[in-house]
Scaffold this active site. Structure first.
Site, PDB file in Angstrom:
ATOM      1  CB  ILE A  19      -4.906  26.060  -9.751  1.00 18.18           C
ATOM      2  CG1 ILE A  19      -3.796  25.008  -9.928  1.00 18.18           C
ATOM      3  CG2 ILE A  19      -4.969  26.995 -10.957  1.00 18.18           C
ATOM      4  CD1 ILE A  19      -4.011  24.084 -11.115  1.00 18.18           C
ATOM      5  CG  LEU A  21      -4.219  33.127  -5.764  1.00 20.86           C
ATOM      6  CD1 LEU A  21      -5.322  33.817  -4.972  1.00 20.86           C
ATOM      7  CD2 LEU A  21      -3.120  34.118  -6.121  1.00 20.86           C
ATOM      8  CB  SER A  41      -7.219  40.253 -10.309  1.00 22.09           C
ATOM      9  OG  SER A  41      -8.610  40.117 -10.091  1.00 22.09           O
ATOM     10  NE  ARG A  42     -11.421  40.073 -17.324  1.00 21.22           N
ATOM     11  CZ  ARG A  42     -12.052  39.195 -18.081  1.00 21.22           C
ATOM     12  NH1 ARG A  42     -13.108  38.552 -17.601  1.00 21.22           N
ATOM     13  NH2 ARG A  42     -11.653  38.954 -19.307  1.00 21.22           N
ATOM     14  CG  HIS A  84      -7.458  27.831 -20.896  1.00 22.67           C
ATOM     15  ND1 HIS A  84      -7.505  26.489 -20.594  1.00 22.67           N
ATOM     16  CD2 HIS A  84      -7.461  28.482 -19.693  1.00 22.67           C
ATOM     17  CE1 HIS A  84      -7.533  26.335 -19.276  1.00 22.67           C
ATOM     18  NE2 HIS A  84      -7.518  27.516 -18.715  1.00 22.67           N
ATOM     19  CE  LYS A 102      -5.982  20.254 -15.256  1.00 26.89           C
ATOM     20  NZ  LYS A 102      -7.359  20.338 -14.681  1.00 26.89           N
ATOM     21  CG  ASP A 182     -11.366  19.671 -13.353  1.00 24.84           C
ATOM     22  OD1 ASP A 182     -10.451  20.499 -13.535  1.00 24.84           O
ATOM     23  OD2 ASP A 182     -11.713  19.285 -12.227  1.00 24.84           O
TER      24      ASP A 182
END
Length: 339
Positions: A19, A21, A41-42, A84, A102, A182
């Site tokens: 979402i 990118l 990013s990890r 989150h 959300k 979602d």
């Protein structure tokens, strides 16, 4: 206080989630008050690839490094649902404002832990319901306030898509997958926006996928002081979305309420005649715009000006209270009061 007319808020993005990118970052790069300066990013290679593709200055191989960056003013948090709140807290403790995807949290109690964090740190924490700032939803609020359809008495919503990919995060219970978290959250938010408050009680019905354990079909009835709202959401139905607002003297229908396209105008329909064949429908069309650009600008301007963000923490917690009540109702088989 920063001058909102001369400065842009410098954003950092936690993770290379799709979402971000595909939708949010490209949109925010077009904003008047937003600039995306860092992504984490990890996997450092993934972060560097995303930064290169999107023209972002800095790439980090850990979320901790991005949160600690003194040149980042605000964090966009599109991490999996279970992350989150933990990472919103870490960002806030580092003095960053946070726009969190959300649903804000996995539980109501978890969402409420952000209240003392926000009070202690003084940052702004908001939930990324991009619809709240978008033109068609602002127009809806105007029409309701003007009494264009009389007294609002009912909201009817449907939101669905079809996804049976076991590897997709939306089908993973531990990550807060399922329809209600979602997309049902949008139906709840829309109903609350229409009635201007919380329902007093809810009743819900859930069908879970036998393999994933996530809710694949959820319906609910929300009992507001001023009327009722009903919705159905699903991760395994034909893609569809609509919201209807029914009043004593008319109705309003939003054609594409949630995933508003950025390449064509959007529309809402107003009917004050009751002609069931549609002869009395008035169509209002809104110019092409990107709701994620608007969301970023409105949030950033609120920070720069010291005003309230579109969906403040208290509002996000209220939505979570309804979500949790629907889950509890489906478990108990009866009405549940909204905490």
């Amino acid at each position: 206080m920063m001058d909102a007319m001369s400065r842009k808020l410098r954003w950092g993005v936690l993770s290379t989630a799709a979402i971000g990118l595909k939708k949010v970052i490209p949109a925010m790069q077009l904003g008047q008050h937003t600039t995306v300066t860092a992504i984490a990013s990890r996997d450092l290679t993934r972060a560097r690839d995303a930064a290169r593709d999107l023209g972002i200055e800095k790439a980090y191989g850990s979320y901790e490094e991005l949160v600690a960056d003194p040149d980042v003013d605000a964090i966009y948090n599109p991490l999996p649902n279970q992350l989150h709140v933990p990472w919103t807290i870490k960002a806030a403790e580092a003095g960053k404002h946070v726009l969190c995807e959300k649903p804000l949290s996995m539980t109501l109690a978890e969402a409420r832990t952000l209240l003392p964090v926000q009070e202690r740190t003084g940052v702004k924490i908001g939930e990324a319901f991009m619809i709240r700032s978008y033109t068609q939803w602002r127009r809806l609020r105007e029409l309701l306030d003007q009494g264009r359809i009389g007294t609002l008495r009912s909201v009817v919503a449907a939101f669905s898509y079809f996804n049976t990919d076991a590897a997709n995060i939306r089908n993973q219970v531990e990550s807060g997958g399922g329809a209600l978290y979602d997309i049902g959250c949008y139906c709840i938010h829309a109903s609350r926006l229409g009635f201007g408050g919380l329902p007093t009680r809810v009743v819900g019905l859930i069908e879970r996928d036998p393999s994933f354990g996530t809710d694949r079909l959820t319906s609910a009835l929300l009992d507001f002081p001023g009327g009722q709202a009903i919705f159905t959401c699903s991760t395994q139905l034909i893609p569809y979305q609509r919201v209807h607002f029914l009043g004593t003297k008319g109705r309003i229908e939003i054609e594409i309420p949630f995933n508003a396209p950025k390449d064509r105008p959007t529309r809402l329909f107003i009917d004050e005649t009751g002609d069931i064949f549609g002869g009395g429908v008035v169509t209002e069309e809104f110019p092409t715009a990107d709701q994620y650009t608007i969301q970023g600008d409105v949030f950033s301007r609120a920070v720069l000006e010291g005003s309230e963000v579109p969906v403040p923490l208290q509002d996000a917690i209220a939505n979570m209270a309804v979500i949790e009540a629907v889950f509890k109702s489906a478990e108990t088989g009866g009405w549940v009061n909204v905490a």
